[in-house]
Design a protein around this motif. Structure first.
Motif, PDB file in Angstrom:
ATOM      1  N   ASN A 201       0.824  -1.218   0.000  1.00 57.95           N
ATOM      2  CA  ASN A 201       0.000   0.000   0.000  1.00 57.95           C
ATOM      3  C   ASN A 201       0.855   1.264   0.000  1.00 57.95           C
ATOM      4  N   ASP A 202       1.928   1.280  -0.784  1.00 57.91           N
ATOM      5  CA  ASP A 202       2.837   2.434  -0.869  1.00 57.91           C
ATOM      6  C   ASP A 202       3.556   2.736   0.441  1.00 57.91           C
ATOM      7  N   GLN A 203       3.582   1.780   1.365  1.00 54.73           N
ATOM      8  CA  GLN A 203       4.310   1.990   2.629  1.00 54.73           C
ATOM      9  C   GLN A 203       5.410   0.941   2.732  1.00 54.73           C
ATOM     10  N   LEU A 204       6.522   1.326   3.344  1.00 51.52           N
ATOM     11  CA  LEU A 204       7.684   0.437   3.399  1.00 51.52           C
ATOM     12  C   LEU A 204       7.578  -0.558   4.552  1.00 51.52           C
ATOM     13  N   ILE A 205       7.953  -1.826   4.274  1.00 45.58           N
ATOM     14  CA  ILE A 205       7.985  -2.834   5.337  1.00 45.58           C
ATOM     15  C   ILE A 205       9.419  -3.315   5.554  1.00 45.58           C
ATOM     16  N   TRP A 206      10.164  -3.507   4.468  1.00 44.72           N
ATOM     17  CA  TRP A 206      11.509  -4.076   4.588  1.00 44.72           C
ATOM     18  C   TRP A 206      12.436  -3.414   3.576  1.00 44.72           C
TER      19      TRP A 206
END
Length: 455
Positions: A201-206
């Protein structure tokens, strides 16, 4: 459009980009060679002499201001109609951005042309100066232009542009471990992959990249690449472009960079190249961005390697089903967490939070922020106050708090504490200073319970 003015409508115009150019004064030192100085000019259809005149004017301004302060050349020039920004990232290379001031068009009676009023103090130097530096960073990431430069300034720039932060996707530990295990498996199976980044969703996880490189890549992905490839979402899930069954797994994966369709015999296996920092030099990499539903994985591979159809097919069959499965896992987990946290009711406050240490950014003010549109749920005057408070914070190193009584119903609070900044907009008509302070304390306790804010 703004409100009514004496029975007739007055129009409000937001700031807009008039020109953006890069020049080097040493490239055309003699008369008649001025055009050689210009390395890039937008818009490109401007007549040659006007380009030369505009660049010459900037040279003169820079030289003139050097007489007052030789070590710190001009950063911006304020005029009634425009604001010009100057940036010298490398010796003799100048980037200039000219932005038209916001204006109000007031209609006149008796058929006279409308009166234009320019709002000269509405644009914040810190905000647009940051936008200019980000443009340079994106050009450097793509080493002068392999990735097209997304220059949309038709929407208002604001505090988020100053931070240039990264929005992180909130995840429970188990799902995070699944993503970590996915990244490890892919890097083991496809040994060519040097770095991986994972977004949802356009957000960074890794991310396996250094922080500064990830910050620039994140900006490019979220404001340029993803918006160009956005597709209709159905009930919160992407519409499957090609639901294929691989084994007994659904496969919604596709390349956002590189081949549009692997089955096409004409498919091109070229990927954009990016340059990331490596101690004293740069490392050149292919950028593969692969998406399934709302999850996107970025794989970076040394540019010295020739990427073939076989490699792309191998990546597609390995990553597609796993990424599809992960995307639905994350979606499910996110929905469960949302149900537990209760219904979405309009809170009394909206906030922007930024952490300088890990570049984490969170905003409940922005409904959508892409290169071409910035939808904020608050009045522009309030956004400007946030920018002004940020300028005050930048002047001092100490922690501090600023509380402003803004428009009739609004209070604006800024807190700076230990490398973190929090900006809160409260909609409380009859509140006093003590009540506002208590409300912000409550917000810090509920939204930021594990973050230390000095009182």
């Amino acid at each position: 459009l703004a409100g009514m003015a004496t029975g007739m409508q007055e129009k409000q115009y937001t700031p807009s980009l008039l020109s953006f150019f890069i020049y080097n004064p040493s490239f055309g030192p003699r008369e008649g060679e001025e055009e050689k100085k210009i390395l890039f000019y937008h818009p490109c259809d401007v007549e040659k002499n006007e380009k030369i005149r505009n660049v010459g004017l900037c040279e003169a301004i820079v030289q003139f201001t050097r007489t007052f302060c030789p070590t710190k050349p001009a950063k911006s020039l304020h005029t009634q109609k425009n604001r010009q920004f100057f940036f010298e990232p490398e010796d003799n290379f100048w980037i200039v951005m000219v932005v038209r001031n916001p204006m109000i068009e007031k209609p006149n009676k008796d058929g006279k042309p409308p009166t234009i009023e320019y709002q000269e103090e509405e644009i914040l130097d810190t905000v647009y100066g940051a936008v200019l530096r980000q443009c340079y960073s994106i050009v450097m990431l793509s080493q002068r232009g392999c990735i097209e430069l997304g220059l949309h300034l038709e929407s208002s720039c604001d505090l988020l542009d100053v931070f240039g932060g990264i929005s992180f996707f909130p995840l429970d530990k188990m799902t995070y471990l699944k993503i970590q295990s996915f990244v490890n498996r892919v890097e083991e199976s496809l040994s060519l992959v040097k770095y991986t980044a994972f977004l949802y969703n356009d957000q960074l996880i890794w991310s396996g990249l250094e922080q500064d490189d990830m910050r620039i890549l994140y900006k490019y992905l979220t404001t340029s690449l993803f918006p160009r490839h956005s597709e209709p979402e159905l009930a919160g899930r992407d519409s499957p472009l090609r639901p294929e069954v691989a084994g007994n797994l659904l496969h919604y994966g596709r390349f956002l960079t590189g081949p549009a369709n692997l089955k096409d015999p004409e498919a091109k296996f070229r990927f954009p190249k990016i340059f990331v920092n490596k101690e004293d030099s740069y490392e050149e990499l292919h950028l593969i961005v692969y998406k399934a539903m709302s999850a996107a994985a970025c794989f970076m591979i040394s540019a010295s390697v020739e990427l073939t159809r076989e490699f792309c097919e191998q990546l597609d069959s390995l990553v597609g089903p796993q990424l599809t499965l992960l995307a639905s896992d994350i979606c499910e987990q996110f929905n469960i967490n949302r149900r537990i946290s209760g219904p979405d009711k309009e809170p009394q406050f909206k906030f922007i939070y930024f952490n300088h240490m890990n570049l984490a950014e969170k905003s409940t003010i922005h409904m959508r922020k892409t290169a071409s549109v910035s939808l904020t749920s608050v009045h522009p005057d309030l956004m400007k106050i946030l920018g002004d408070i940020n300028c005050d914070f930048a002047r001092v190193d100490e922690d501090e708090e600023i509380i402003v009584k803004a428009m009739t119903d609004y209070w604006v609070v800024g807190k700076k504490s230990d490398q973190r900044e929090l900006y809160v907009i409260l909609n409380q008509k009859n509140a006093n200073l003590i009540e506002v302070n208590e409300e912000v304390k409550r917000l810090c306790a509920t939204q930021f319970n594990n973050i230390f804010f000095l009182d």
